[in-house]
Scaffold this active site. Structure first.
Site, PDB file in Angstrom:
ATOM      1  N   GLY A 198      23.366  10.237 -83.508  1.00 44.88           N
ATOM      2  CA  GLY A 198      22.806  11.438 -84.117  1.00 44.88           C
ATOM      3  C   GLY A 198      22.016  11.268 -85.390  1.00 44.88           C
ATOM      4  N   PRO A 215      24.246   4.961 -82.128  1.00 42.16           N
ATOM      5  CG  PRO A 215      23.386   3.229 -83.452  1.00 42.16           C
ATOM      6  CD  PRO A 215      24.637   3.673 -82.718  1.00 42.16           C
ATOM      7  CB  CYS A 240      -2.169  22.508 -64.139  1.00 46.00           C
ATOM      8  SG  CYS A 240      -3.560  21.491 -63.689  1.00 46.00           S
TER       9      CYS A 240
HETATM   10  N1  LLP Z   1      26.013   9.507 -77.951  1.00 40.59           N
HETATM   11  C1  LLP Z   1      25.998  10.540 -77.091  1.00 40.59           C
HETATM   12  C2  LLP Z   1      27.230  10.884 -76.363  1.00 40.59           C
HETATM   13  C3  LLP Z   1      24.812  11.282 -76.915  1.00 40.59           C
HETATM   14  O1  LLP Z   1      24.808  12.319 -76.069  1.00 40.59           O
HETATM   15  C4  LLP Z   1      23.647  10.934 -77.626  1.00 40.59           C
HETATM   16  C5  LLP Z   1      22.405  11.675 -77.455  1.00 40.59           C
HETATM   17  C6  LLP Z   1      23.710   9.816 -78.498  1.00 40.59           C
HETATM   18  C7  LLP Z   1      24.916   9.142 -78.639  1.00 40.59           C
HETATM   19  C8  LLP Z   1      22.525   9.324 -79.266  1.00 40.59           C
HETATM   20  O2  LLP Z   1      22.037  10.277 -80.140  1.00 40.59           O
HETATM   21  P1  LLP Z   1      20.881   9.843 -81.180  1.00 40.59           P
HETATM   22  O3  LLP Z   1      21.467   8.790 -82.085  1.00 40.59           O
HETATM   23  O4  LLP Z   1      19.741   9.315 -80.395  1.00 40.59           O
HETATM   24  O5  LLP Z   1      20.538  11.099 -81.875  1.00 40.59           O
HETATM   25  N2  LLP Z   1      16.151  14.403 -75.953  1.00 40.59           N
HETATM   26  C9  LLP Z   1      16.479  14.840 -77.299  1.00 40.59           C
HETATM   27  C10 LLP Z   1      17.696  14.130 -77.837  1.00 40.59           C
HETATM   28  C11 LLP Z   1      18.908  14.311 -76.956  1.00 40.59           C
HETATM   29  C12 LLP Z   1      20.089  13.485 -77.411  1.00 40.59           C
HETATM   30  C13 LLP Z   1      21.128  13.465 -76.360  1.00 40.59           C
HETATM   31  N3  LLP Z   1      22.299  12.718 -76.710  1.00 40.59           N
HETATM   32  C14 LLP Z   1      15.276  14.628 -78.208  1.00 40.59           C
HETATM   33  O6  LLP Z   1      14.226  14.224 -77.711  1.00 40.59           O
HETATM   34  O7  LLP Z   1      15.339  14.951 -79.390  1.00 40.59           O
END
Ligand code: LLP
Length: 433
Positions: free
Chosen positions: A252, A288, A355
């Protein structure tokens, strides 16, 4: 060469704060675009290494492993690069497991998250000997117990708990840890689900897990969430006499998309986490995704046309929502820079060829007055870019390129028209005719 540099390696005109690590790459984006074509994604190895090192060292002496979240960018070459750095992985599907094993990881490097694991995926992950299943419901526990029995294994389990904290992210779709979400076990049920997990014969309850959202730049959701998980850990240990050795904090951490975004102070993040869990004798897992790869990628696209409509300027590019969904899906902001700036700017909508009126890369944006044939770099597209690409409008998905110093390689070929149709089968009654 990255857009901040011109062909002689000097700092380019009028551009930007592309992360300094990427500056050590010495390959011309123009040369890549000429050789590989556009649209294409280009990733900087140096940037990925720098982000990994920064986060890992911020965690100090904690017993921690970074389990890169494969969904952010699942190219095998990227996974292999992270493996060399010491990363483990966080996966959410059988397909991601397949990729991870191809990239040289073993089951012990992998935690398996996800709210809807199928029995087949569970079986595959058990046979691969994954480190942990992050289980998200009581029903899932029972199914996993039955699958483990069938396979003759004991499934290692962490409970993914919804800590029900307030999370501030740029878009509601990227929040997961608030009350009433589909993710995780509701906090007030977690103790009783923990007792079930501890009692099932083919499971080993080993830890707790949370993931509160994505593109988070405050520490409060992590702090509050962790406090709740630590409290729950004590309760579960007391009631079940099982010792929980893993604590998975999820992913996150935010990256900067706009020049005005403040970068997350990862050092302080490390201190906050250490203050809460240091000395608790726990193995810490971080998941991450975006933080490791988000700022390490650009999407190269050429301007096809310019036009005016209703008093508005349009820059029509060969990349659109099928290549980069984030602007249209989340109204996400990505900086767009001309690789060879004209020196003039305009205000325009940057739109793709698809489109749909929702097909845009930027709206009402002050941008280089780029003309047909000019090359643009859509910044910070290393995470959730290529992986969310689709074939809508029967568009082949773009190529991916990895840069390392003065070298570059195509790591994913551009799809061909044949690729578009190779799974299609004429119905038997037609071929019989
Ligand atoms: N762990 C779990 C269980 C997750 O569901 C996610 C992301 C992460 C880790 C990694 O999160 P990060 O560090 O990348 O924030 N498509 C969206 C983001 C969706 C994230 C889904 N889960 C975007 O383009 O902003």
């Amino acid at each position: 060469m990255w857009p901040t540099l011109d062909h002689r390696g000097a700092v380019g005109k009028g551009v930007l704060d592309i992360p300094t690590a990427a500056l050590s790459e010495r390959v011309s984006l123009e040369a890549i675009a000429r050789e590989v074509g556009t649209p294409c994604y280009v990733y900087s190895s140096a940037m990925i290494r720098a982000q990994y090192d920064q986060l890992k060292s911020a965690m100090g002496k904690l017993d921690v492993r970074l389990h890169y979240s494969v969904k952010a960018n699942s190219s095998i070459a990227i996974l292999a690069l992270l493996r060399e750095l010491g990363a483990g992985l966080d996966i959410v599907s059988g397909g991601e497991l397949f990729r991870s094993l191809k990239a040289g990881y073993t089951g012990k490097d992998i935690v398996f998250s996800g709210v809807g694991k199928t029995e087949r995926e569970m079986e595959e992950a058990l046979r691969a000997n994954v480190l942990l299943f992050n289980v998200e419901s009581e029903q899932e526990l029972h199914v996993l117990d039955a699958v483990a029995k069938r396979v003759g294994a004991k499934a290692p389990v962490a409970l993914r708990v919804n800590p029900e904290v307030l999370v501030d992210t740029p878009h509601p779709y990227t929040r997961t840890g608030e009350k009433g979400m589909k993710f995780g076990i509701p906090f007030d049920e977690a103790l009783s689900v923990g007792k079930v997990a501890a009692s099932l014969p083919n499971l080993r309850l080993l830890g707790l897990d949370m993931h509160v959202g994505s593109q988070i730049s405050q520490f409060a959701p992590y702090e509050v969430g962790l406090q709740r998980l630590l409290h729950l850990r004590r309760e579960i240990e007391r009631e079940t006499k099982v010792r929980l050795e893993y604590l998975d904090i999820g992913g996150g951490l935010a990256v900067t998309y706009d020049a005005s975004d403040r970068a997350v102070d990862v050092k302080q993040f490390g201190q906050v986490i250490s203050a809460l869990v240091g000395g608790a004798g726990l193995k810490i897992i971080l998941e991450p995704g975006r933080f490791l790869v988000g700022n390490a990628g650009v999407l190269l696209t050429r301007v096809l046309y310019r036009k005016r409509s209703g008093g508005k300027e349009f820059i029509i590019t060969d990349a659109g929502m099928t290549d980069l969904l984030r602007p249209s899906h989340y109204n996400a902001f990505h900086r767009i820079e001309a690789v060879n700036p004209t020196g003039r700017t305009t205000v325009a909508d940057v739109v793709g060829p698809i489109c749909e009126s929702g097909d845009f890369l930027a709206l009402d944006r002050q941008i280089d007055d780029a003309q047909p044939g000019d090359l643009l770099a859509v910044q910070s597209t290393g995470a959730y870019g290529f992986v969310m690409a689709s074939n809508y409008n029967s568009r082949p998905r773009p190529a991916e390129v990895l840069v390392d110093g003065d070298k570059f390689a195509v790591i994913t070929k551009r799809e061909s028209y044949d690729d578009l149709v190779h799974n299609e089968i004429p119905p038997a009654w037609r071929s019989a005719q």
